[in-house]
Design a protein around this motif. Structure first.
Motif, PDB file in Angstrom:
ATOM      1  N   THR B  33      55.406  27.050  -2.964  1.00 12.87           N
ATOM      2  CA  THR B  33      55.920  28.424  -2.998  1.00 12.87           C
ATOM      3  C   THR B  33      54.732  29.329  -3.302  1.00 12.87           C
ATOM      4  OG1 THR B  33      56.313  28.416  -5.367  1.00 12.87           O
ATOM      5  CG2 THR B  33      58.103  27.601  -3.963  1.00 12.87           C
ATOM      6  N   ARG B  34      54.961  30.629  -3.349  1.00  7.05           N
ATOM      7  CA  ARG B  34      53.847  31.529  -3.662  1.00  7.05           C
ATOM      8  C   ARG B  34      53.388  31.359  -5.110  1.00  7.05           C
ATOM      9  NH1 ARG B  34      52.438  35.185   0.043  1.00  7.05           N
ATOM     10  NH2 ARG B  34      51.464  36.595  -1.438  1.00  7.05           N
ATOM     11  N   ASP B  35      54.277  30.848  -5.955  1.00  7.96           N
ATOM     12  CA  ASP B  35      53.957  30.789  -7.386  1.00  7.96           C
ATOM     13  C   ASP B  35      53.527  29.420  -7.892  1.00  7.96           C
ATOM     14  OD1 ASP B  35      54.788  33.447  -7.613  1.00  7.96           O
ATOM     15  OD2 ASP B  35      56.882  32.784  -7.734  1.00  7.96           O
ATOM     16  N   ASN B  36      53.951  28.341  -7.216  1.00  8.78           N
ATOM     17  CA  ASN B  36      53.784  27.056  -7.903  1.00  8.78           C
ATOM     18  C   ASN B  36      52.383  26.439  -7.799  1.00  8.78           C
ATOM     19  OD1 ASN B  36      53.903  26.110  -5.292  1.00  8.78           O
ATOM     20  ND2 ASN B  36      55.724  24.833  -5.582  1.00  8.78           N
ATOM     21  N   THR B  38      49.217  27.561  -8.351  1.00  3.74           N
ATOM     22  CA  THR B  38      48.333  27.800  -9.499  1.00  3.74           C
ATOM     23  C   THR B  38      48.848  27.059 -10.732  1.00  3.74           C
ATOM     24  OG1 THR B  38      48.110  30.017  -8.586  1.00  3.74           O
ATOM     25  CG2 THR B  38      47.056  29.611 -10.697  1.00  3.74           C
ATOM     26  N   ALA B  39      50.163  27.160 -10.955  1.00  4.19           N
ATOM     27  CA  ALA B  39      50.757  26.532 -12.141  1.00  4.19           C
ATOM     28  C   ALA B  39      50.567  25.021 -12.096  1.00  4.19           C
ATOM     29  CB  ALA B  39      52.248  26.869 -12.222  1.00  4.19           C
ATOM     30  N   GLY B 171      45.370  27.342  -5.965  1.00  2.00           N
ATOM     31  CA  GLY B 171      45.870  28.512  -6.672  1.00  2.00           C
ATOM     32  C   GLY B 171      44.970  29.722  -6.621  1.00  2.00           C
ATOM     33  N   ASP B 175      47.031  34.730 -10.520  1.00  2.00           N
ATOM     34  CA  ASP B 175      48.281  34.139 -11.027  1.00  2.00           C
ATOM     35  C   ASP B 175      48.129  33.549 -12.418  1.00  2.00           C
ATOM     36  OD1 ASP B 175      49.299  34.756  -8.598  1.00  2.00           O
ATOM     37  OD2 ASP B 175      49.134  32.730  -7.773  1.00  2.00           O
ATOM     38  N   ASN B 178      49.800  35.024 -15.610  1.00  2.00           N
ATOM     39  CA  ASN B 178      51.237  34.877 -15.870  1.00  2.00           C
ATOM     40  C   ASN B 178      51.606  33.548 -16.503  1.00  2.00           C
ATOM     41  OD1 ASN B 178      51.498  37.291 -14.457  1.00  2.00           O
ATOM     42  ND2 ASN B 178      51.595  36.187 -12.508  1.00  2.00           N
ATOM     43  N   LEU B 179      50.637  32.662 -16.643  1.00  2.00           N
ATOM     44  CA  LEU B 179      50.962  31.318 -17.137  1.00  2.00           C
ATOM     45  C   LEU B 179      50.706  31.231 -18.638  1.00  2.00           C
ATOM     46  CD1 LEU B 179      49.422  29.305 -14.183  1.00  2.00           C
ATOM     47  CD2 LEU B 179      51.842  29.794 -14.614  1.00  2.00           C
TER      48      LEU B 179
END
Lengths: 432, 416
Positions: B33-36, B38-39, B171, B175, B178-179
């Motif tokens: 996804t766009r977010d996962n 980097t995390a 990533g 981003d 935000n973690l």
């Protein structure tokens, strides 16, 4: 054919020096599909000063000749050796270091034919003014590409500090200026001096039958005439063997985001015996692990203080006539990094004292890494350093490593770590 | 040999006497996804740094040293649209080590994957801060490599703004802000409890013994959803172009094309041979005509991404030659469309691809990579690959070449 068995690893190496002086070594690796062959000469970028074959007067050839010669060997009057390998389904390549040039191929078919191509193209020089000129353009591009590579500039800059008046300070490929002075005559002179069979070795690893392979090589070499052998007369001498000419510090500004720093340590001990040199090299490798590896308290402390990060690395390079270690990291604390590395080096004895319990693990880890290389035909052949370590191969290296004790490290630390041999080089972003 | 350890958790054992080392690969797969991305990369960094039993990286490194310098590391990767967190381990086999190293490494893997340094629902604070900081620095430093930078810029032109694949598998720096040590815990739990898991063991091992050891990893059953790696996008109405100026000595000219040829569809092998003739091998037109004959580039290569339908060309050139190089590349492509290449060139490229394929069986990581694709795509073992490569005709190559559509060009130049 001389054979040596390494029971522990279930490997046998076959060895023979041919009538023309060429050393052939064959290492079968059952279960592998690939055969990897290297054909190497003890001729590298630092060998720019020598008395040419059958001549009396010394010459100083332009920087980058060994690498230029490597490029030019592939091209012949009516074909390119590279294409011959291609037609036989093989990949081929070549590389030049400070002290060595190697030609190689890797194949899963037509081993006999590919071997003939390798031996024939390296033993059949063909240089013309026109092809030399064209190559000057290609290598010029190669040199420029490395100009933008910050890690390469860092490394080369540090070597320039450690050896400010010796040929190692120049890029192995030379400079755009120096290669413009290369002519077919210069190439031929170097070729005749250093590409004699007595100055070369052929190392073949992987999928092969030793008897059959040797008979092919014999056949190929037996059909050729070679000029009488003459030991190359190199005139390489360090400008200052005591390393008092080391430049302690320089810095370069580049278009990068993160600062990079490298600390170098130039050793001054000289060796006459290859096995003693290998022992020293392996002991220094272990010493550096004791001081800096990721099981050390030093590493954790510097990591947690952000003096170094995951880009941290160190290495020891042992070459014909010189050796040095370097330590580098991307860091925002360049001065502190250098100070810490130097302080650790200077307190080596205390660090060794404190490493008694860690040493077994460190040595085992180093053994594990070398054993891992046994699965790679390329690593086995490329690691072979010939005369430098008196013909030791990877299996010999593993045996030699086993014999090193913690107490050996005190001696190599005393031999290797000299304050005048220490230097720092930085590559700094524009805005700083 | 294949074992289902739990629903959605598969073990693949590949016994061989070829290697002195044993290799383990464990992959956690989910859609990117766009977010996962980097995390998950930060998570991989945290997991490989410390565990409850080995609370510092030094403690962990010392344990690894005792296991003959076993390598155990984690990272992220991508197969088309699928994001994978990967644990890799390699270590001396039990026969050479003279001890049950395999069992001890599995025990350490258990620690790393199932006993991370999480207390009261958050990762250890100091470890989190330093790993987040380091990941920021590592990603930033990647872009100092101008070849890498130019390639990323081309990808940003090629993919539409909203495309998930615009976010690299490793990533983005932006981003990271935000973690937190808290919100990474559900990311971890999601990964170990819900991701598809594949475990591969390669080496001189006994499959039943491996199954018994690996079964001790407490993986729970999970819903098996179908995951597709394939990605498609409609072509851009016009070629997207960008020129950027930076103080570089060598200019980088990168071109992006769409080529709708996908892994194991009917054009796949023709696509491989086409790419080999275009710029994917040293016998290609780009290498021989742009680099060797015209001396216009130090490197000029192409590559095909068979899950996203992307074909890319990368070159290192003099900025003044940019137009000439662009024209010359277009000419090479046009010649391939028109079938202007010799039977000999075609055979050379086929032989080279076959040699590469055969030689890849000597590299443990290649064997594991291929097994991973097979597992994710649920394909049977590949057969007669050399025959399939040899069966590609000149007409097949031209047909595939005609499917190529220019989409984006990017030039990084040192000259204004």
């Amino acid at each position: 054919m001389d054979r040596q068995t390494y029971q522990e690893f279930n490997r046998i190496i076959y060895r023979r020096r041919l009538a023309n002086g060429l050393l052939v070594q064959l290492l079968p690796m059952p279960g592998f599909q690939k055969t990897y062959a290297t054909f190497s000469t003890d001729f590298g970028s630092i060998d720019n000063h020598f008395i040419p074959y059958h001549e009396e007067d010394p010459v100083l050839v332009p920087d980058g000749v060994a690498h230029f010669l490597e490029h030019k060997m592939f091209e012949k009057a009516d074909h390119d050796a590279f294409d011959l390998f291609g037609k036989l389904g093989a990949d081929s390549n070549a590389y030049t270091s400070f002290t060595q040039t190697s030609y190689l191929f890797s194949t899963t078919s037509h081993l006999h034919e590919n071997l003939n191509v390798l031996l024939d193209f390296v033993q059949d020089p063909y240089f013309t003014a026109q092809t030399v000129q064209k190559e000057q353009g290609i290598i010029g591009q190669e040199i420029k590409m490395y100009d933008d590579d910050a890690d390469w500039r860092l490394y080369l800059g540090l070597i320039g500090n450690l050896y400010p008046h010796d040929p190692m300070r120049i890029d192995i490929a030379g400079t755009v200026e120096s290669i413009s002075q290369i002519t077919p005559e210069v190439l031929m002179q170097s070729y005749r001096t250093f590409y004699q069979p007595t100055n070369m070795n052929l190392f073949i690893v992987g999928n092969l039958d030793p008897e059959e392979t040797l008979s092919w090589i014999d056949q190929n070499q037996g059909a050729k005439n070679f000029l009488p052998a003459e030991t190359p007369r190199r005139l390489f001498e360090l400008n200052d063997p005591t390393a008092h000419d080391v430049i302690p510090f320089r810095s370069l500004t580049m278009n990068i985001a993160r600062p990079k720093v490298m600390v170098g340590l130039r050793g001054i001990k000289q060796f006459t015996d290859g096995r003693a040199r290998l022992h020293y090299k392996l002991a220094v490798d272990l010493l550096l692990d004791v001081l800096f590896d990721d099981t050390s308290d030093n590493y954790l402390r510097l990591y947690n203080n952000e003096v170094l990060d995951d880009s941290f690395g160190y290495n020891f390079e042992m070459q014909r006539g010189f050796h040095f270690a370097y330590f580098s990291s991307n860091t925002d604390q360049m001065e502190r990094f250098a100070d810490e590395v130097v302080a650790i080096l200077e307190s080596a004895d205390k660090q060794i004292d404190a490493a008694r319990t860690r040493f077994t693990g460190i040595k085992r880890a180093e053994l594990g890494r070398l054993i891992g290389l046994l699965d790679s035909p390329e690593a086995i052949a490329n690691r072979y350093a010939g005369q430098l370590f008196d013909g030791a191969n990877l299996m010999d290296e593993i045996q030699a490593l086993k014999s090193i004790t913690l107490d050996d490290l005190y001696q190599v630390a005393a031999d290797f770590i000299n304050p005048q041999g220490i230097s720092v080089y930085q590559v700094v972003p524009h805005h700083q | 040999m294949h074992f289902d350890l739990a629903s959605g958790v598969a073990l693949h054992v590949i016994p061989t006497k070829q290697f002195k080392m044993t290799h383990v690969l464990i992959t956690f797969t989910t859609s990117q996804t766009r977010d996962n991305a980097t995390a998950r990369n930060l998570l991989a960094n945290l997991l490989e740094t410390s565990t409850h039993r080995y609370p510092t990286q030094t403690a962990l490194a010392r344990q690894l040293a005792k296991l003959y310098g076993a390598y155990v590391g984690m990272g992220v990767g991508r197969v088309g649209r699928l994001h994978t967190v990967r644990l890799r381990a390699s270590f001396v086999n039990d026969q050479i080590a003279g001890t049950n190293l395999f069992a001890q490494v599995v025990d350490l893997i258990n620690e790393i994957l199932f006993h991370p340094l999480i207390d009261d629902n958050e990762f250890d604070g100091p470890t989190f801060r330093i790993q987040a900081h380091n990941l920021r620095q590592t990603i930033t430093a990647l872009y100092d490599d101008k070849q890498f930078y130019a390639n990323r810029q081309l990808m940003n032109l090629y993919y539409p703004d909203e495309a998930v694949l615009r976010v690299p598998s490793f990533g983005r720096v932006a981003d990271l802000a935000n973690l937190t040590a808290q919100n990474l815990v559900p990311v971890y739990q999601d990964m170990v409890d819900r991701d598809r898991v594949d475990i591969f063991v390669l080496g001189d091992v006994d499959p039943a013994g491996v199954r018994d050891e690996i079964s001790q990893l407490p993986f729970s059953s999970r819903a098996v959803s179908s995951l597709s790696p394939y990605y498609q996008q409609p072509p851009h109405p016009a070629v997207r172009r960008k020129v950027e100026h930076q103080p570089v000595v060598q200019a980088k000219l990168n071109l992006g094309y769409q080529l709708p040829v996908y892994y194991h569809d009917q054009n796949y092998y023709a696509g491989l041979v086409f790419n080999g003739l275009f710029g994917g091998t040293p016998y290609s037109k780009l290498f021989t005509n742009v680099r060797e004959k015209a001396s216009l580039a130090y490197y000029a290569t192409s590559r095909l991404l068979p899950f996203t339908g992307f074909l890319g060309v990368q070159t290192g050139i003099q900025a003044v030659d940019a137009q000439r190089v662009t024209d010359l590349i277009a000419q090479q492509l046009a010649e391939l469309c028109a079938g202007k290449f010799s039977a000999e060139q075609l055979a050379e490229v086929q032989d080279s691809l076959i040699n590469q394929y055969r030689a890849s069986h000597d590299l443990a990581n290649n064997i594991l990579g291929r097994q991973l694709l097979r597992a994710l795509l649920d394909l049977p073992p590949e057969t007669a690959v050399t025959d399939k490569i040899n069966a590609v005709t000149a007409d097949d190559v031209s047909r595939v070449a005609q499917l190529v559509k220019m989409q984006a060009t990017y030039l990084l130049s040192g000259e204004k």
